[in-house]
Scaffold this active site. Sequence first.
Site, mmCIF file in Angstrom:
data_model
loop_
_atom_site.group_PDB
_atom_site.id
_atom_site.type_symbol
_atom_site.label_atom_id
_atom_site.label_comp_id
_atom_site.label_asym_id
_atom_site.label_seq_id
_atom_site.Cartn_x
_atom_site.Cartn_y
_atom_site.Cartn_z
ATOM 1 N N HIS A 1 0.814 -1.211 0.000
ATOM 2 C CA HIS A 1 0.000 0.000 0.000
ATOM 3 C C HIS A 1 0.857 1.276 0.000
ATOM 4 O O HIS A 1 1.903 1.359 0.632
ATOM 5 C CB HIS A 1 -0.928 0.016 1.227
ATOM 6 C CG HIS A 1 -0.179 0.185 2.525
ATOM 7 N ND1 HIS A 1 0.080 1.416 3.084
ATOM 8 C CD2 HIS A 1 0.371 -0.722 3.358
ATOM 9 C CE1 HIS A 1 0.747 1.265 4.211
ATOM 10 N NE2 HIS A 1 0.934 -0.031 4.398
ATOM 11 N N SER B 1 16.273 -9.022 -8.019
ATOM 12 C CA SER B 1 15.335 -10.067 -7.603
ATOM 13 C C SER B 1 15.623 -10.532 -6.176
ATOM 14 O O SER B 1 16.768 -10.586 -5.737
ATOM 15 C CB SER B 1 15.422 -11.250 -8.563
ATOM 16 O OG SER B 1 14.992 -10.884 -9.856
ATOM 17 N N LYS C 1 17.016 1.113 5.346
ATOM 18 C CA LYS C 1 17.019 2.569 5.504
ATOM 19 C C LYS C 1 17.067 3.222 4.125
ATOM 20 O O LYS C 1 17.386 2.575 3.123
ATOM 21 C CB LYS C 1 18.211 3.021 6.347
ATOM 22 C CG LYS C 1 19.566 2.669 5.759
ATOM 23 C CD LYS C 1 20.694 3.113 6.697
ATOM 24 C CE LYS C 1 22.062 2.783 6.096
ATOM 25 N NZ LYS C 1 23.162 3.214 6.990
ATOM 26 N N ARG D 1 24.280 -2.506 2.030
ATOM 27 C CA ARG D 1 25.295 -1.483 2.255
ATOM 28 C C ARG D 1 25.937 -1.121 0.927
ATOM 29 O O ARG D 1 25.845 -1.875 -0.052
ATOM 30 C CB ARG D 1 26.359 -1.973 3.243
ATOM 31 C CG ARG D 1 27.084 -3.208 2.782
ATOM 32 C CD ARG D 1 27.965 -3.797 3.856
ATOM 33 N NE ARG D 1 29.015 -2.879 4.263
ATOM 34 C CZ ARG D 1 30.208 -3.292 4.704
ATOM 35 N NH1 ARG D 1 30.480 -4.578 4.764
ATOM 36 N NH2 ARG D 1 31.108 -2.426 5.068
#
Length: 210
Positions: A135, A165, A189, A203
């Site tokens: 959503h 993927s 993040k 990272r």
Amino acid sequence: MQKKKLIIFPFNGNGIEAFDCINFDEYDFIGFIDDDPTKKSMEYDIFPKVILDKYPELFVLAVPGSSLSYMERAQVIHSLNIPNLRYINLIHPSASVGKNVKMGFNCLVMAGAVITSNAVLNNHIIILPNSVIHHDVIINNYTLIGSNVVVAGGTTIGNNCYIGSGTNIMNSITIGDFSLIGLGSNVLKSIPENSKVAGNPARSLAFANN
């Protein structure tokens, strides 16, 4: 009702998979466009781009791009030099698209994908099989989403991104424009534009190589 004549650009993996998404009650598939003379097929007709000028009634799905060329998608698509009204969307019949989803033009949603409430797919988007877009997600122009990707609610993915993927993206974060996320990553993040990240947690690849 007369069927629309459809051609797919280019003759690549995305294009061949897009063929499986065609509703043949709605479209008359003409073939592929590709100016690479080395590409041959025993199954499909392959035409040069000039066919678009010769037959203005042709509708187009343009699906170039990979992890190596995602940043050039806009340039490659615009090389067709056609108005936006000639682009179509293709959604595989096994995909699930919520009633409140907003979708632009030249979008491809492959088999088993799920796109839920209030998600927004802008223009020139590819969603590969079995990915889930939750959503209020926004996916911006020219972005490719790999297979078995999960994008949690409220996340924004920028322009010209490539999401590998098997990736999982946390809710309510932002993936900056021109970013690549490697296969099977967990993104926890926000990521600035022009990033290349991978891993669990994801990272910077530049940092990892130092």
